[in-house]
Write a protein that holds these residues in place. Structure first.
Motif, PDB file in Angstrom:
ATOM      1  N   ALA A  42       0.856  -1.193   0.000  1.00  0.00           N
ATOM      2  CA  ALA A  42       0.000   0.000   0.000  1.00  0.00           C
ATOM      3  C   ALA A  42       0.886   1.235   0.000  1.00  0.00           C
ATOM      4  O   ALA A  42       1.913   1.265   0.688  1.00  0.00           O
ATOM      5  N   GLY A  43       0.502   2.257  -0.745  1.00  0.00           N
ATOM      6  CA  GLY A  43       1.273   3.507  -0.783  1.00  0.00           C
ATOM      7  C   GLY A  43       2.674   3.284  -1.309  1.00  0.00           C
ATOM      8  O   GLY A  43       3.640   3.772  -0.741  1.00  0.00           O
ATOM      9  N   PHE A  44       2.800   2.567  -2.426  1.00  0.00           N
ATOM     10  CA  PHE A  44       4.169   2.233  -2.882  1.00  0.00           C
ATOM     11  C   PHE A  44       4.730   3.281  -3.839  1.00  0.00           C
ATOM     12  O   PHE A  44       5.834   3.134  -4.348  1.00  0.00           O
ATOM     13  N   GLU A  64       1.477 -13.481  -6.534  1.00  0.00           N
ATOM     14  CA  GLU A  64       1.201 -12.182  -7.170  1.00  0.00           C
ATOM     15  C   GLU A  64       1.709 -11.071  -6.262  1.00  0.00           C
ATOM     16  O   GLU A  64       1.767 -11.237  -5.037  1.00  0.00           O
ATOM     17  N   PHE A  65       2.090  -9.961  -6.899  1.00  0.00           N
ATOM     18  CA  PHE A  65       2.507  -8.771  -6.153  1.00  0.00           C
ATOM     19  C   PHE A  65       1.694  -7.602  -6.697  1.00  0.00           C
ATOM     20  O   PHE A  65       1.759  -7.304  -7.893  1.00  0.00           O
ATOM     21  N   ILE A  66       0.925  -6.965  -5.819  1.00  0.00           N
ATOM     22  CA  ILE A  66       0.147  -5.800  -6.253  1.00  0.00           C
ATOM     23  C   ILE A  66       0.700  -4.564  -5.550  1.00  0.00           C
ATOM     24  O   ILE A  66       0.753  -4.495  -4.318  1.00  0.00           O
ATOM     25  N   GLY A  67       1.164  -3.602  -6.357  1.00  0.00           N
ATOM     26  CA  GLY A  67       1.624  -2.321  -5.827  1.00  0.00           C
ATOM     27  C   GLY A  67       0.489  -1.330  -5.955  1.00  0.00           C
ATOM     28  O   GLY A  67      -0.153  -1.267  -7.014  1.00  0.00           O
ATOM     29  N   SER A  68       0.223  -0.551  -4.899  1.00  0.00           N
ATOM     30  CA  SER A  68      -0.930   0.357  -4.948  1.00  0.00           C
ATOM     31  C   SER A  68      -0.590   1.711  -4.359  1.00  0.00           C
ATOM     32  O   SER A  68       0.324   1.838  -3.543  1.00  0.00           O
ATOM     33  N   ASP A  69      -1.362   2.699  -4.773  1.00  0.00           N
ATOM     34  CA  ASP A  69      -1.177   4.058  -4.264  1.00  0.00           C
ATOM     35  C   ASP A  69      -2.464   4.839  -4.541  1.00  0.00           C
ATOM     36  O   ASP A  69      -3.274   4.430  -5.377  1.00  0.00           O
ATOM     37  N   ILE A  70      -2.607   5.947  -3.846  1.00  0.00           N
ATOM     38  CA  ILE A  70      -3.791   6.799  -4.071  1.00  0.00           C
ATOM     39  C   ILE A  70      -3.529   7.829  -5.183  1.00  0.00           C
ATOM     40  O   ILE A  70      -4.459   8.397  -5.737  1.00  0.00           O
ATOM     41  N   SER A  71      -2.254   8.050  -5.514  1.00  0.00           N
ATOM     42  CA  SER A  71      -1.892   9.163  -6.397  1.00  0.00           C
ATOM     43  C   SER A  71      -1.915   8.749  -7.879  1.00  0.00           C
ATOM     44  O   SER A  71      -1.219   7.803  -8.280  1.00  0.00           O
ATOM     45  N   ASP A  72      -2.696   9.470  -8.681  1.00  0.00           N
ATOM     46  CA  ASP A  72      -2.746   9.178 -10.121  1.00  0.00           C
ATOM     47  C   ASP A  72      -1.367   9.318 -10.758  1.00  0.00           C
ATOM     48  O   ASP A  72      -0.978   8.521 -11.612  1.00  0.00           O
ATOM     49  N   VAL A  89      -0.133  -2.951 -10.975  1.00  0.00           N
ATOM     50  CA  VAL A  89      -0.153  -1.673 -10.247  1.00  0.00           C
ATOM     51  C   VAL A  89      -1.600  -1.179 -10.254  1.00  0.00           C
ATOM     52  O   VAL A  89      -2.217  -1.118 -11.319  1.00  0.00           O
ATOM     53  N   VAL A  90      -2.132  -0.859  -9.086  1.00  0.00           N
ATOM     54  CA  VAL A  90      -3.537  -0.425  -9.030  1.00  0.00           C
ATOM     55  C   VAL A  90      -3.679   0.818  -8.168  1.00  0.00           C
ATOM     56  O   VAL A  90      -2.892   1.036  -7.242  1.00  0.00           O
ATOM     57  N   LYS A  91      -4.724   1.573  -8.462  1.00  0.00           N
ATOM     58  CA  LYS A  91      -5.034   2.725  -7.614  1.00  0.00           C
ATOM     59  C   LYS A  91      -5.887   2.227  -6.447  1.00  0.00           C
ATOM     60  O   LYS A  91      -6.907   1.560  -6.658  1.00  0.00           O
ATOM     61  N   LEU A  92      -5.456   2.535  -5.239  1.00  0.00           N
ATOM     62  CA  LEU A  92      -6.216   2.098  -4.058  1.00  0.00           C
ATOM     63  C   LEU A  92      -5.998   3.092  -2.927  1.00  0.00           C
ATOM     64  O   LEU A  92      -4.859   3.380  -2.563  1.00  0.00           O
ATOM     65  N   ASP A  93      -7.109   3.604  -2.401  1.00  0.00           N
ATOM     66  CA  ASP A  93      -7.032   4.439  -1.202  1.00  0.00           C
ATOM     67  C   ASP A  93      -7.138   3.501  -0.009  1.00  0.00           C
ATOM     68  O   ASP A  93      -8.187   2.874   0.209  1.00  0.00           O
ATOM     69  N   ILE A 109       0.662  -7.782   3.645  1.00  0.00           N
ATOM     70  CA  ILE A 109       0.459  -6.399   3.178  1.00  0.00           C
ATOM     71  C   ILE A 109       1.577  -5.547   3.783  1.00  0.00           C
ATOM     72  O   ILE A 109       1.796  -5.556   5.003  1.00  0.00           O
ATOM     73  N   PHE A 110       2.285  -4.855   2.895  1.00  0.00           N
ATOM     74  CA  PHE A 110       3.381  -3.985   3.331  1.00  0.00           C
ATOM     75  C   PHE A 110       2.991  -2.529   3.139  1.00  0.00           C
ATOM     76  O   PHE A 110       2.196  -2.195   2.251  1.00  0.00           O
ATOM     77  N   GLY A 111       3.572  -1.672   3.947  1.00  0.00           N
ATOM     78  CA  GLY A 111       3.388  -0.228   3.779  1.00  0.00           C
ATOM     79  C   GLY A 111       4.592   0.481   4.399  1.00  0.00           C
ATOM     80  O   GLY A 111       4.760   0.447   5.628  1.00  0.00           O
ATOM     81  N   PHE A 112       5.425   1.054   3.560  1.00  0.00           N
ATOM     82  CA  PHE A 112       6.634   1.721   4.056  1.00  0.00           C
ATOM     83  C   PHE A 112       6.454   3.229   3.966  1.00  0.00           C
ATOM     84  O   PHE A 112       6.164   3.769   2.890  1.00  0.00           O
ATOM     85  N   ASN A 113       6.597   3.891   5.086  1.00  0.00           N
ATOM     86  CA  ASN A 113       6.550   5.370   5.127  1.00  0.00           C
ATOM     87  C   ASN A 113       5.191   5.900   4.645  1.00  0.00           C
ATOM     88  O   ASN A 113       5.144   6.922   3.952  1.00  0.00           O
ATOM     89  N   VAL A 114       4.130   5.216   4.989  1.00  0.00           N
ATOM     90  CA  VAL A 114       2.810   5.589   4.450  1.00  0.00           C
ATOM     91  C   VAL A 114       1.808   6.039   5.524  1.00  0.00           C
ATOM     92  O   VAL A 114       1.159   7.079   5.342  1.00  0.00           O
ATOM     93  N   ILE A 115       1.696   5.288   6.617  1.00  0.00           N
ATOM     94  CA  ILE A 115       0.584   5.548   7.552  1.00  0.00           C
ATOM     95  C   ILE A 115       0.611   6.991   8.072  1.00  0.00           C
ATOM     96  O   ILE A 115      -0.433   7.586   8.319  1.00  0.00           O
ATOM     97  N   HIS A 116       1.799   7.592   8.189  1.00  0.00           N
ATOM     98  CA  HIS A 116       1.871   8.970   8.699  1.00  0.00           C
ATOM     99  C   HIS A 116       1.365   9.998   7.673  1.00  0.00           C
ATOM    100  O   HIS A 116       1.276  11.181   7.996  1.00  0.00           O
ATOM    101  N   VAL A 117       1.076   9.571   6.446  1.00  0.00           N
ATOM    102  CA  VAL A 117       0.526  10.541   5.474  1.00  0.00           C
ATOM    103  C   VAL A 117      -0.947  10.269   5.151  1.00  0.00           C
ATOM    104  O   VAL A 117      -1.524  10.959   4.315  1.00  0.00           O
TER     105      VAL A 117
END
Ligand code: SAM
Length: 277
Positions: A42-44, A64-72, A89-93, A109-117
């Motif tokens: 999440a937030g990759f 499978e590996f799915i990379g996701s982010d909220i930013s277009d 790669v998918v868009k995911l909030d 599920i991984f999330g590096f440097n994301v939860i604080h944003v």
């Protein structure tokens, strides 16, 4: 907070990489791999940090590996540039409504440097749990305070720049005496079956002019408020003040070494969470 500048993010990638590698080297032993697993990050962002820190740890037989982010902007970039077998790669909030095909789908599920944003960490933790299979686990790293939030509060409260919207840039627990305690309460609300929380300081040290440029690029990369300022002269003035506030803020420490050279330490107190459903 959606990140808008993939090229600058990559140019300054050494900082996120250093902080992520620090946390992974201390705590990656917590991650237990099995055969043929489904993995979400999440937030990759552009995926560039992932390629150098997480991907080398993946077992070869992952399903499978799915990379996701909220930013277009990040997603468009990653769709073109992120190359990994059996990946998408998918868009995911991570704080939004989770699509039905993602429920109970992932072993990790991984999330590096994301939860604080993110705007709603409690919802993010709950969604992460919902997307995990029973027995699946999450590994998350995030900061007590970002290097930029104090400067956004100052600019928001300044007579000159207060007319621009800085609210999205101020993390929900900025004003709390202990953001990490707030995150801990949010994690408890998600009711994982087992949760391990570790705290550790991580530092990126800028020694050379190039390193200092990397830091400046990073601070540019994480400021979308500049997009609200159409006049170039005004925007440059705003960015100059913003950069100066960040370098003088509490997360960034400037000193001289024994030869009188400028050294800058960016030190974050990191929370590392390993939680199992
Ligand atoms: C600090 S960057 C970290 C990127 C990457 N994990 C790394 O370490 O290089 C945070 C990323 O999270 C994304 N983000 C912010 N809010 C999000 C949300 N609610 N859901 C998913 N991604 C989000 C931003 O767009 C940005 O790309």
């Amino acid at each position: 907070m959606s990140f808008k500048f993939p090229h600058l993010w990559i140019k300054s990638g050494e900082v996120a990489r250093t902080l992520t590698q620090g946390s992974l080297s201390k705590f990656k032993h917590l991650i237990k791999w099995k055969k043929s697993e489904s993995i979400l990050e999440a937030g990759f962002a552009s995926g560039s940090n992932s390629l150098q820190t997480l991907v080398p740890l993946l077992p070869h037989d992952y399903k499978e590996f799915i990379g996701s982010d909220i930013s277009d902007e990040m997603i468009d970039y990653a769709k073109k540039e992120f190359k990994l077998p059996r990946s998408e790669v998918v868009k995911l909030d991570v704080c939004g409504e989770i699509p039905s095909q993602f429920r109970e789908r992932f072993d990790h599920i991984f999330g590096f440097n994301v939860i604080h944003v993110v705007k709603d960490p409690r919802k993010a933790f709950k969604n992460i749990k919902d997307m995990l299979k029973p027995g699946g686990s999450t590994f998350l790293t995030f900061f007590q305070h970002t290097p930029i939030e104090h400067s956004f509060v100052k600019l928001k409260n300044s007579p000159k720049w207060g007319r621009y919207d800085h609210n999205e840039m101020i993390p929900p627990y900025h004003y709390s005496a202990s953001p990490l305690d707030e995150y801990q309460k949010d994690l408890e609300a998600a009711e994982f079956s087992k949760t391990i929380i570790q705290k550790a300081y991580e530092t990126y040290t800028a020694k050379t002019d190039e390193d200092h440029e990397v830091l400046t690029d990073l601070f540019y990369a994480v400021n979308p408020v500049q997009l609200q300022i159409s006049d170039e002269k005004e925007r440059n003035e705003y960015m100059k003040e913003y950069i100066s506030e960040v370098f003088n803020g509490p997360v960034v420490n400037q000193r001289l070494d024994e030869n009188g050279n400028k050294i800058t330490d960016l030190t974050t107190l990191n929370m590392v969470v390993y939680a199992t459903k």
